[in-house]
Enzyme design. Structure first.
Site, PDB file in Angstrom:
ATOM      1  N   GLN A  13       0.863  -1.106  -0.015  1.00  0.00           N
ATOM      2  CA  GLN A  13       0.028   0.022   0.093  1.00  0.00           C
ATOM      3  C   GLN A  13       0.898   1.212   0.021  1.00  0.00           C
ATOM      4  O   GLN A  13       1.893   1.360   0.708  1.00  0.00           O
ATOM      5  CB  GLN A  13      -0.882  -0.207   1.127  1.00  0.00           C
ATOM      6  CG  GLN A  13      -2.096   1.165   0.936  1.00  0.00           C
ATOM      7  CD  GLN A  13      -2.809   1.403   2.086  1.00  0.00           C
ATOM      8  OE1 GLN A  13      -2.560   1.432   3.085  1.00  0.00           O
ATOM      9  NE2 GLN A  13      -4.310   1.710   2.001  1.00  0.00           N
ATOM     10  N   TYR A  56      -5.432  11.223   4.436  1.00  0.00           N
ATOM     11  CA  TYR A  56      -3.842  11.300   4.069  1.00  0.00           C
ATOM     12  C   TYR A  56      -3.955  12.161   2.899  1.00  0.00           C
ATOM     13  O   TYR A  56      -4.748  12.566   2.239  1.00  0.00           O
ATOM     14  CB  TYR A  56      -3.245  10.080   4.262  1.00  0.00           C
ATOM     15  CG  TYR A  56      -3.375   9.262   5.487  1.00  0.00           C
ATOM     16  CD1 TYR A  56      -2.807   9.849   6.533  1.00  0.00           C
ATOM     17  CD2 TYR A  56      -4.318   8.314   5.715  1.00  0.00           C
ATOM     18  CE1 TYR A  56      -2.919   9.272   7.754  1.00  0.00           C
ATOM     19  CE2 TYR A  56      -4.470   7.752   7.122  1.00  0.00           C
ATOM     20  CZ  TYR A  56      -3.671   8.130   8.088  1.00  0.00           C
ATOM     21  OH  TYR A  56      -3.738   7.546   9.251  1.00  0.00           O
ATOM     22  N   ARG A  63      -7.480   2.849  -3.225  1.00  0.00           N
ATOM     23  CA  ARG A  63      -8.505   2.855  -1.759  1.00  0.00           C
ATOM     24  C   ARG A  63      -8.980   4.426  -1.685  1.00  0.00           C
ATOM     25  O   ARG A  63      -8.222   5.115  -1.594  1.00  0.00           O
ATOM     26  CB  ARG A  63      -7.792   2.714  -0.628  1.00  0.00           C
ATOM     27  CG  ARG A  63      -8.466   2.436   0.557  1.00  0.00           C
ATOM     28  CD  ARG A  63      -7.848   1.774   1.706  1.00  0.00           C
ATOM     29  NE  ARG A  63      -8.739   0.637   2.130  1.00  0.00           N
ATOM     30  CZ  ARG A  63      -8.752   0.247   3.309  1.00  0.00           C
ATOM     31  NH1 ARG A  63      -8.339   0.657   4.403  1.00  0.00           N
ATOM     32  NH2 ARG A  63      -9.532  -0.922   3.523  1.00  0.00           N
TER      33      ARG A  63
HETATM   34  C1  LIG Z   1      -4.975  -0.543  13.715  1.00  0.00           C
HETATM   35  C2  LIG Z   1      -5.675  -0.210  12.460  1.00  0.00           C
HETATM   36  C3  LIG Z   1      -4.527   0.038  11.400  1.00  0.00           C
HETATM   37  C4  LIG Z   1      -4.930   0.431  10.166  1.00  0.00           C
HETATM   38  N1  LIG Z   1      -4.189   0.790   9.076  1.00  0.00           N
HETATM   39  C5  LIG Z   1      -4.559   1.120   7.879  1.00  0.00           C
HETATM   40  C6  LIG Z   1      -3.512   1.632   6.918  1.00  0.00           C
HETATM   41  O1  LIG Z   1      -2.349   1.497   6.971  1.00  0.00           O
HETATM   42  N2  LIG Z   1      -4.113   1.792   5.653  1.00  0.00           N
HETATM   43  C7  LIG Z   1      -5.541   1.781   5.331  1.00  0.00           C
HETATM   44  O2  LIG Z   1      -5.632   2.216   4.305  1.00  0.00           O
HETATM   45  N3  LIG Z   1      -6.244   1.521   6.575  1.00  0.00           N
HETATM   46  C8  LIG Z   1      -5.799   1.085   7.701  1.00  0.00           C
HETATM   47  N4  LIG Z   1      -6.884   0.805   8.489  1.00  0.00           N
HETATM   48  C9  LIG Z   1      -8.196   0.698   8.174  1.00  0.00           C
HETATM   49  C10 LIG Z   1      -8.495  -0.865   7.760  1.00  0.00           C
HETATM   50  O3  LIG Z   1      -7.520  -1.334   6.528  1.00  0.00           O
HETATM   51  C11 LIG Z   1      -9.876  -1.294   7.599  1.00  0.00           C
HETATM   52  O4  LIG Z   1     -10.475  -0.750   6.678  1.00  0.00           O
HETATM   53  C12 LIG Z   1     -10.594  -0.979   8.704  1.00  0.00           C
HETATM   54  O5  LIG Z   1     -10.128  -1.463   9.982  1.00  0.00           O
HETATM   55  C13 LIG Z   1     -12.049  -1.424   8.697  1.00  0.00           C
HETATM   56  O6  LIG Z   1     -11.997  -2.796   8.685  1.00  0.00           O
HETATM   57  P1  LIG Z   1     -12.464  -3.932   9.912  1.00  0.00           P
HETATM   58  O7  LIG Z   1     -13.685  -3.474  10.763  1.00  0.00           O
HETATM   59  O8  LIG Z   1     -12.244  -5.232   9.403  1.00  0.00           O
HETATM   60  O9  LIG Z   1     -11.091  -3.796  10.861  1.00  0.00           O
HETATM   61  C14 LIG Z   1      -6.357   0.638   9.777  1.00  0.00           C
HETATM   62  C15 LIG Z   1      -7.209   0.179  10.613  1.00  0.00           C
HETATM   63  C16 LIG Z   1      -6.904  -0.237  12.174  1.00  0.00           C
HETATM   64  C17 LIG Z   1      -7.785  -0.595  13.161  1.00  0.00           C
END
Ligand SMILES: Cc1cc2nc3c(=O)[nH]c(=O)nc-3n(C[C@H](O)[C@H](O)[C@H](O)COP(=O)(O)O)c2cc1C
Length: 358
Positions: free
Chosen positions: A103, A169, A216
């Protein structure tokens, strides 16, 4: 097995098919070394997910410019010095049978000068964030940095990259209506979306014909009006530039935040768009086999799993074996250790995520 079921492989116009419809959502895990090089913990965390049967394994947000660093322990992609670690990581995911994606990210006004060692830059002057506006030439350099990082990812052996245009971002900051730059990168919708298009064209021109490129976007929470997110999604889906669009919905089952668009669920605003050969993924609170099946029935081609991937490296295996499979949380620390979640990530989860680590 028919196309559209969770177990069905997913094919693309470019690059390898994914073994099933489950992808690891990009997850910042703070586990790389302070200088941005890959650590054993970050390697183990991701390779384990590939071993657990995810069709596609995406890394955390990896910054493409030095000034883009927003997190401690962020995996860097802004220089060739990071190639050995990136190569090891891509190789590990590939050897475990996964499709590997890096990513690509720039924190913009949410970057941290104390971590990067260089001033914070943004689309507009932002004294509250100690950020200054990028010059037009510097915006062009950022676009070039995204392209260079994609080329680096390809050299490292990744099957593709995802451009992080979500969550407030830098790329998302450019998309924001608040971006009132007077040059060709601000003001009108056309100008605010220019950076996305230039990055996608740049990556396509510089990488091989089998390189898988995703984007994304997020339609809520980051200041992007739903109508604009939808308009951009509609355009990129049929552009022929992308292999997949990853819609980060935060909650794939919710109504729209904006009342004016509540005629449909949030997901339906995107699954209903013509997409040609481009695949559509959704992320947000997909925590069970029925959740994943629901998203696919609704028209998504694949799901991205965040919390579920942290809790179970083999979430896909479990969900495919048991149509009723559901996450159980919170879990004790030992559970996460067994799941190859390293100390830095575990600390972050325990202190920032409610009801996750018992
Ligand atoms: C600890 C954490 C780190 C994340 N890091 C990123 C990231 O680096 N890039 C991104 O696009 N989204 C990031 N997200 C969002 C996740 O990719 C995801 O879309 C979001 O957690 C919802 O999915 P879930 O409910 O299955 O966790 C992050 C979310 C969490 C909780």
């Amino acid at each position: 097995m028919t196309a559209g079921t969770p177990a069905a492989p997913l094919t693309f116009g470019r690059g390898p098919a994914w073994a099933n419809r489950f992808a690891v959502a990009p997850l910042t895990n703070l586990q790389s070394h302070p200088d941005g090089t890959l650590s054993d913990d970050e390697y183990a965390w991701l390779v384990r997910r590939a071993q657990g049967g995810f069709g596609m394994v995406m890394t955390c947000a990896s910054h493409v410019s030095r000034a883009g660093q927003a997190f401690p322990g962020q995996l860097a992609a802004w220089d060739d010095r990071f190639l050995p670690g990136l190569t090891r990581l891509a190789g590990g995911i590939r050897d475990a049978g996964g499709v590997a994606a890096l990513q690509l990210h720039h924190g913009g006004r949410r970057a941290d000068a104390a971590l990067s060692g260089v001033p914070v830059v943004a689309p507009w002057d932002d004294p509250a964030k100690s950020a200054r506006a990028l010059t037009t030439a510097e915006v062009e350099q950022v676009v070039a940095d995204f392209t260079a990082a994609a080329v680096r990812a390809e050299r490292a052996g990744f099957h593709g990259v995802e451009v992080h245009g979500a969550h407030g971002y830098l790329v998302c900051q450019f998309l924001n209506p608040r971006n009132d730059r007077a040059d060709r990168y601000g003001g009108s919708f056309e100008n605010r979306t220019r950076m996305v298009w230039e990055i996608l064209h740049g990556i396509r021109a510089a990488t091989g014909p089998d390189f898988q490129v995703g984007l994304r976007l997020t339609p809520e929470r980051s200041g992007i009006p739903l109508a604009e997110a939808r308009a951009l999604a509609a355009d990129v889906l049929v552009s022929g530039l992308l292999d997949y669009l990853d819609m980060s919905l935060w909650d794939a089952f919710k109504e729209t935040h904006e009342e004016a668009h509540r005629d449909r669920l949030l997901i339906d605003h995107f699954t209903g768009l013509p997409r040609g050969g481009t695949r559509l993924g959704v992320a947000g609170k997909i925590g069970s086999a029925p959740d994943a099946a629901w998203c696919l029935d609704r028209g998504a081609d694949f799901v991205l799993v965040g919390a579920g991937a942290v809790l179970h490296h083999d979430f896909p295996v479990r969900a495919l074996a048991d149509a009723g499979f559901r996450l159980v949380q919170p879990r004790p620390r030992e559970h996460f250790v067994r799941e190859s979640v390293g100390p830095a990530f575990l600390h972050y989860l325990a202190t920032n995520w409610d009801d996750f680590v018992a």
